[in-house]
Scaffold this active site. Structure first.
Site, PDB file in Angstrom:
ATOM      1  CB  VAL A 152     -33.950  19.105  16.198  1.00  0.00           C
ATOM      2  CG1 VAL A 152     -33.276  19.736  14.747  1.00  0.00           C
ATOM      3  CG2 VAL A 152     -35.153  18.639  16.190  1.00  0.00           C
ATOM      4  CE1 TYR A 153     -27.311  24.518  18.582  1.00  0.00           C
ATOM      5  CE2 TYR A 153     -26.710  23.195  20.423  1.00  0.00           C
ATOM      6  CZ  TYR A 153     -26.187  24.230  19.737  1.00  0.00           C
ATOM      7  OH  TYR A 153     -24.615  25.259  19.418  1.00  0.00           O
TER       8      TYR A 153
END
Ligand code: NAD
Length: 242
Positions: A152-153
């Site tokens: 996600v990051y």
């Protein structure tokens, strides 16, 4: 003696800690006046201490829809113009996608991408009117490489690269430069959520960068002649194993 950024006014988000704090200090040292934006009021006031006149605190939780929308207006209520906008605030919440808390995913994508878009969008009309300005986005090495295994990051930071490239082209005719800085692991509060094993190894290998290194890179970009734009500066420790 005139300093490199004398007479310039900057606004930095996520300015109360880590990279934002170091950048703020570097900008002030170079002669700029800085509006420090952060949700952490106590840390923000501490960051402004000893810089009366050069450092102006603005408490704002950028995940709050109204406070995010009002950001440019609130900055321009404190200072009469903005030359430099550093979209730096971001969060990191690690872990595998299947185990990830859905609310964490939303908050990370919201702050790391949407808020950057919205903050930049809100300051652009002011810069276009003045026919000058510099916008710097804090991205990450994670936005360049899948090696960090952050489902996600990494995409949240990856998105900032296409944003910066497109905005750089669109805003160049208006005298506005857009660039980004992409650090490897930086010794800051953000790494509190990094897997302990990674943090231990990074400390052992000497593969953590100091926030001041990133601040120096931002200052370097900002102090180039106005006909020079740096698209992105990737800053990683030499010991970092990619
Ligand atoms: P940090 O946690 O030390 O500082 C982040 C600051 O942002 C804090 O002061 C925090 O209060 C503020 N903030 C968080 N949420 C906010 C919100 N909703 N509204 C307003 N302020 C908010 O982290 P840092 O390492 O200095 O991170 C700064 C940027 O650098 C982030 O975008 C991060 O993704 C990026 N980055 C960090 C690293 C690293 O290893 N530390 C590496 C690459 C990129």
């Amino acid at each position: 003696m005139t300093k490199l950024l004398s007479g310039k006014i900057a606004a930095v988000t996520g300015a109360a800690s880590g990279i934002g704090l170091a950048t703020t200090q570097a900008l002030i040292k170079a002669g700029a006046q800085v509006v420090l934006i952060d949700k952490d009021e106590r840390a923000l006031n501490a960051a402004c201490e000893g810089h009366s006149g050069s450092a102006i605190p603005l408490v704002a939780d950028l995940l709050n829809v109204e406070q995010c929308k009002q950001l440019a207006d609130n900055i321009l209520a404190l200072v009469s113009y903005v030359d430099i906008f550093h979209a730096n605030a971001g969060i990191y919440i690690g872990g595998d996608l299947v185990d990830a808390d859905l609310d964490h995913i939303d908050r990370m994508l919201q702050l790391n991408i949407n808020v950057v878009f919205k903050n930049v969008r809100s300051i652009i009309p002011h810069m276009i009117e003045r026919k000058t300005g510099d916008i710097i986005v804090t991205s990450s090495l994670a936005g360049h490489s899948a090696v960090l295994h952050e489902p996600v990051y990494s995409p949240s930071k990856w998105a900032t690269h296409s944003f910066v490239q497109i905005m750089r082209r669109q805003l160049l005719p208006h005298g506005i430069r857009v660039g980004s800085v992409s650090p490897g692991p930086v010794s800051s509060a953000l790494l509190a959520d990094w897997p302990e094993e990674n943090l231990r190894k990074a400390k052992e290998n000497g593969s953590l960068i100091e926030p001041s290194e990133i601040a120096d890179a931002v200052l370097y970009m900002l102090t180039r002649p106005r006909n020079v734009t740096i698209r992105d500066m990737v800053i990683i420790p030499s010991s970092f194993d990619l």
